[in-house]
Design a protein around this motif. Structure first.
Motif, PDB file in Angstrom:
ATOM      1  N   ALA A  28      -1.258  55.706  12.572  1.00 38.21           N
ATOM      2  CA  ALA A  28      -0.542  55.036  13.659  1.00 38.21           C
ATOM      3  C   ALA A  28       0.907  55.509  13.732  1.00 38.21           C
ATOM      4  CB  ALA A  28      -0.604  53.519  13.455  1.00 38.21           C
ATOM      5  N   VAL A  29       1.544  55.680  12.570  1.00 37.50           N
ATOM      6  CA  VAL A  29       2.928  56.166  12.538  1.00 37.50           C
ATOM      7  C   VAL A  29       3.008  57.572  13.105  1.00 37.50           C
ATOM      8  CG1 VAL A  29       4.809  56.878  11.007  1.00 37.50           C
ATOM      9  CG2 VAL A  29       3.665  54.682  10.647  1.00 37.50           C
ATOM     10  N   SER A  30       2.043  58.427  12.764  1.00 40.14           N
ATOM     11  CA  SER A  30       2.042  59.812  13.262  1.00 40.14           C
ATOM     12  C   SER A  30       1.919  59.848  14.770  1.00 40.14           C
ATOM     13  CB  SER A  30       0.891  60.590  12.622  1.00 40.14           C
ATOM     14  OG  SER A  30       1.033  60.641  11.221  1.00 40.14           O
ATOM     15  N   VAL A  31       0.962  59.083  15.305  1.00 42.06           N
ATOM     16  CA  VAL A  31       0.752  59.086  16.757  1.00 42.06           C
ATOM     17  C   VAL A  31       1.948  58.477  17.474  1.00 42.06           C
ATOM     18  CG1 VAL A  31      -0.667  58.150  18.631  1.00 42.06           C
ATOM     19  CG2 VAL A  31      -1.759  59.068  16.568  1.00 42.06           C
ATOM     20  N   LEU A  32       2.414  57.310  16.971  1.00 46.66           N
ATOM     21  CA  LEU A  32       3.536  56.629  17.611  1.00 46.66           C
ATOM     22  C   LEU A  32       4.819  57.464  17.527  1.00 46.66           C
ATOM     23  CD1 LEU A  32       4.571  54.122  19.061  1.00 46.66           C
ATOM     24  CD2 LEU A  32       4.998  53.082  16.820  1.00 46.66           C
ATOM     25  N   GLY A  33       5.075  58.066  16.344  1.00 45.86           N
ATOM     26  CA  GLY A  33       6.277  58.890  16.174  1.00 45.86           C
ATOM     27  C   GLY A  33       6.284  60.074  17.113  1.00 45.86           C
ATOM     28  N   ASN A  34       5.152  60.767  17.230  1.00 42.43           N
ATOM     29  CA  ASN A  34       5.096  61.917  18.127  1.00 42.43           C
ATOM     30  C   ASN A  34       5.159  61.491  19.584  1.00 42.43           C
ATOM     31  OD1 ASN A  34       4.600  64.945  18.251  1.00 42.43           O
ATOM     32  ND2 ASN A  34       3.011  64.170  19.634  1.00 42.43           N
ATOM     33  N   LEU A  36       6.853  58.905  20.857  1.00 34.69           N
ATOM     34  CA  LEU A  36       8.246  58.617  21.190  1.00 34.69           C
ATOM     35  C   LEU A  36       9.098  59.889  21.225  1.00 34.69           C
ATOM     36  CD1 LEU A  36       8.743  55.347  19.101  1.00 34.69           C
ATOM     37  CD2 LEU A  36       8.358  55.554  21.562  1.00 34.69           C
ATOM     38  N   THR A  37       8.837  60.791  20.271  1.00 37.29           N
ATOM     39  CA  THR A  37       9.586  62.050  20.243  1.00 37.29           C
ATOM     40  C   THR A  37       9.351  62.855  21.517  1.00 37.29           C
ATOM     41  OG1 THR A  37       9.426  62.149  17.827  1.00 37.29           O
ATOM     42  CG2 THR A  37       9.967  64.187  18.960  1.00 37.29           C
ATOM     43  N   PHE A  38       8.099  62.989  21.895  1.00 38.93           N
ATOM     44  CA  PHE A  38       7.767  63.751  23.098  1.00 38.93           C
ATOM     45  C   PHE A  38       8.348  63.074  24.338  1.00 38.93           C
ATOM     46  CE2 PHE A  38       5.046  65.106  26.604  1.00 38.93           C
ATOM     47  CZ  PHE A  38       4.971  66.472  26.394  1.00 38.93           C
ATOM     48  N   TYR A  39       8.275  61.755  24.393  1.00 47.62           N
ATOM     49  CA  TYR A  39       8.755  61.015  25.563  1.00 47.62           C
ATOM     50  C   TYR A  39      10.268  61.177  25.748  1.00 47.62           C
ATOM     51  CZ  TYR A  39       9.775  57.075  28.665  1.00 47.62           C
ATOM     52  OH  TYR A  39      10.228  56.290  29.700  1.00 47.62           O
ATOM     53  N   PHE A  40      11.026  61.121  24.657  1.00 48.85           N
ATOM     54  CA  PHE A  40      12.485  61.174  24.773  1.00 48.85           C
ATOM     55  C   PHE A  40      13.037  62.594  24.881  1.00 48.85           C
ATOM     56  CE2 PHE A  40      12.168  56.864  22.874  1.00 48.85           C
ATOM     57  CZ  PHE A  40      12.833  56.170  23.872  1.00 48.85           C
ATOM     58  N   PHE A  41      12.397  63.572  24.246  1.00 42.74           N
ATOM     59  CA  PHE A  41      12.941  64.932  24.236  1.00 42.74           C
ATOM     60  C   PHE A  41      12.410  65.813  25.370  1.00 42.74           C
ATOM     61  CE2 PHE A  41      13.943  63.745  19.851  1.00 42.74           C
ATOM     62  CZ  PHE A  41      15.231  64.221  19.732  1.00 42.74           C
ATOM     63  N   GLU A  42      11.270  65.469  25.909  1.00 39.07           N
ATOM     64  CA  GLU A  42      10.674  66.306  26.953  1.00 39.07           C
ATOM     65  C   GLU A  42      10.876  65.680  28.334  1.00 39.07           C
ATOM     66  OE1 GLU A  42       9.524  69.249  26.304  1.00 39.07           O
ATOM     67  OE2 GLU A  42       9.738  69.010  24.125  1.00 39.07           O
ATOM     68  N   ARG A  43      12.103  65.295  28.652  1.00 38.05           N
ATOM     69  CA  ARG A  43      12.376  64.628  29.923  1.00 38.05           C
ATOM     70  C   ARG A  43      12.183  65.556  31.120  1.00 38.05           C
ATOM     71  NH1 ARG A  43      10.877  60.342  29.551  1.00 38.05           N
ATOM     72  NH2 ARG A  43      11.760  59.980  31.621  1.00 38.05           N
ATOM     73  N   ASP A  44      12.334  66.887  30.902  1.00 41.02           N
ATOM     74  CA  ASP A  44      12.159  67.821  32.014  1.00 41.02           C
ATOM     75  C   ASP A  44      10.741  67.751  32.587  1.00 41.02           C
ATOM     76  OD1 ASP A  44      14.752  68.612  31.729  1.00 41.02           O
ATOM     77  OD2 ASP A  44      14.288  70.451  30.616  1.00 41.02           O
ATOM     78  N   GLN A  45       9.781  67.396  31.731  1.00 38.39           N
ATOM     79  CA  GLN A  45       8.388  67.286  32.189  1.00 38.39           C
ATOM     80  C   GLN A  45       8.079  65.923  32.810  1.00 38.39           C
ATOM     81  OE1 GLN A  45       5.373  68.976  29.498  1.00 38.39           O
ATOM     82  NE2 GLN A  45       7.051  69.611  28.114  1.00 38.39           N
ATOM     83  N   GLU A  46       9.074  65.021  32.744  1.00 37.00           N
ATOM     84  CA  GLU A  46       8.943  63.661  33.282  1.00 37.00           C
ATOM     85  C   GLU A  46       7.655  62.968  32.802  1.00 37.00           C
ATOM     86  OE1 GLU A  46       9.243  63.858  37.495  1.00 37.00           O
ATOM     87  OE2 GLU A  46      11.345  64.521  37.468  1.00 37.00           O
ATOM     88  N   LEU A  53       1.471  59.540  24.837  1.00 40.70           N
ATOM     89  CA  LEU A  53       0.416  59.068  23.926  1.00 40.70           C
ATOM     90  C   LEU A  53      -0.810  59.963  24.006  1.00 40.70           C
ATOM     91  CD1 LEU A  53      -0.630  56.925  21.955  1.00 40.70           C
ATOM     92  CD2 LEU A  53      -1.368  55.577  23.934  1.00 40.70           C
ATOM     93  N   TRP A  54      -1.180  60.326  25.220  1.00 41.64           N
ATOM     94  CA  TRP A  54      -2.317  61.237  25.431  1.00 41.64           C
ATOM     95  C   TRP A  54      -2.079  62.579  24.726  1.00 41.64           C
ATOM     96  CZ3 TRP A  54      -7.157  61.969  26.852  1.00 41.64           C
ATOM     97  CH2 TRP A  54      -7.571  63.234  27.300  1.00 41.64           C
ATOM     98  N   TYR A  55      -0.924  63.123  24.874  1.00 41.33           N
ATOM     99  CA  TYR A  55      -0.584  64.392  24.230  1.00 41.33           C
ATOM    100  C   TYR A  55      -0.675  64.276  22.709  1.00 41.33           C
ATOM    101  CZ  TYR A  55       2.592  67.794  22.110  1.00 41.33           C
ATOM    102  OH  TYR A  55       3.158  68.745  21.296  1.00 41.33           O
ATOM    103  N   ILE A  60      -3.409  65.520  17.675  1.00 35.33           N
ATOM    104  CA  ILE A  60      -3.777  65.156  16.303  1.00 35.33           C
ATOM    105  C   ILE A  60      -5.263  65.378  16.036  1.00 35.33           C
ATOM    106  CG2 ILE A  60      -4.463  62.702  16.466  1.00 35.33           C
ATOM    107  CD1 ILE A  60      -2.492  62.160  14.192  1.00 35.33           C
ATOM    108  N   THR A  61      -6.065  65.385  17.113  1.00 37.91           N
ATOM    109  CA  THR A  61      -7.499  65.661  16.953  1.00 37.91           C
ATOM    110  C   THR A  61      -7.801  67.156  17.047  1.00 37.91           C
ATOM    111  OG1 THR A  61      -7.823  65.286  19.328  1.00 37.91           O
ATOM    112  CG2 THR A  61      -8.193  63.412  17.864  1.00 37.91           C
TER     113      THR A  61
END
Length: 353
Positions: A28-34, A36-46, A53-55, A60-61
């Motif tokens: 859960a920490v791995s999925v949640l951490g990634n 939030l990281t993707f959401y905040f750092f990849e703003r150009d992709q909106e 979460l999907w990404y 991870i699979t």
């Protein structure tokens, strides 16, 4: 797999409940951490949170559809840290736990160590031989009422169930212990058949009678049939409630003797007592309150015109094969041969036409 991960996995298996909780927390920490990281750092992709979460889940699979990917330094660092370093290893361990759990359920089911989930089922107690039990199950399954009904075998003399049938379940345990029958859901059972423990076991009848007593104490309403090997042991069953007592060795001996003198008896008995043959079968019915108006002799004549053969009557534990002028009485068991089962009301309607 890295050596440190193998050692960690072995240690976790030794403490199963804590390990499972820890692994899924890490997952859960791995999925949640990634996410939030993707959401905040990849703003150009909106991305939305659901996109992030999907990404994370797809990454991870190890599927990775490519519809999203990290392009910034922060997003890539998050992917490496949360997905590559922690996520993939944790996901592999979680999958191992899942596979072990499924294997354990299957193994417990095969070895009769798990509780079953069934109702309105048939319980077969004891396992004298594979051929004997398999033949009984085939006959039960050939009956229209039991075709898809679950059958539960209760025995402490086999280690695993040798019968491949999704409707046949197994509970391993002493046949004289209450806990065994509770696991077999005896309280919800429709019928119990108590077989001999073994056909060369001199104590079989005593064990069968005791098993019937245990079943009776747990469910007095269940219909029970017990197998008695020695006719002289019938008094063992006087103090227990069983709906039917079958003297298998005596019946077999009688049939062998008859066939030795009158050829064809065995073939006919096999036909009328089997559910697996496309022919007339032996049935029984209980005489109800409806008045028939005929004695059994006249009733037998009327039914014969409809290819229904009235064989005999069981009244107060007495078998009557000659009818004389006897008239039907409420509670009589009428045995007949017919192409299909009929009830007493239908018998009465036949005789008014």
């Amino acid at each position: 797999m890295p050596l440190w991960l193998v050692r960690t996995y072995r240690a976790m298996r030794a403490r199963r409940s804590f390990s499972v909780l820890f692994v899924f927390m890490m997952l859960a920490v791995s999925v949640l951490g990634n996410t939030l990281t993707f959401y905040f750092f990849e703003r150009d992709q909106e991305p939305t949170l659901s996109d992030a979460l999907w990404y994370s889940i797809i990454s991870i699979t190890t599927i990775g559809y490519g519809d999203f990917s990290a392009s910034t330094a922060g997003g890539r660092l998050g992917t490496v840290l949360f997905i590559v370093v922690f996520g993939l290893a944790t996901f592999s361990v979680a999958m191992s736990f899942g596979i072990d759990w499924v294997d354990e359920i299957i193994l417990k089911g095969r070895t009769g160590m798990s509780d079953i989930h069934a109702s309105d089922h048939i319980v077969i107690v004891n396992f004298p031989s594979h051929a004997r039990v398999a033949e009984l199950i085939d006959e039960l399954k050939a009956h229209p009422e039991h075709r898809s009904r679950e059958i539960v075998i209760v025995s402490d003399r086999i280690e695993s169930l040798p019968i491949e049938d999704k409707h046949v379940l197994f509970v391993q345990g002493p046949v004289l212990q209450q806990e065994t029958y509770e696991r077999a859901k005896i309280g919800q059972a429709r019928m119990v058949i108590v077989l001999a423990t073994s056909y060369d076991d001199p104590s079989s009848d005593a064990v069968v009678a005791s098993a019937v007593a245990v079943v009776e104490s747990l469910n007095r309403d269940v219909y029970s049939v017990a197998e008695c090997l020695n006719y002289k042991h019938r008094m063992l069953f006087d103090s227990v409630h069983t709906n039917a007592l079958v003297y298998s060795m005596k019946v077999s001996g009688n049939l062998l003797s008859l066939e030795a003198h009158d050829t064809g008896v065995a073939q006919l008995i096999d036909t009328i007592t089997s559910n697996q043959r496309d022919a007339a079968t032996l049935y029984s019915l209980t005489v109800g309150d409806e008045v028939c108006g005929l004695c059994y002799r006249e009733l037998a004549k009327q039914l014969l015109d409809r290819d229904i053969h009235l064989l005999g009557i069981v009244r107060n534990e007495e078998s009557l094969l000659t009818f004389g002028e006897r008239s039907p009485e409420v509670g009589d068991l009428v045995l007949y041969i017919a192409a299909k089962r009929v009830n007493w009301a239908t018998f009465c309607r036949f005789n008014t036409n």
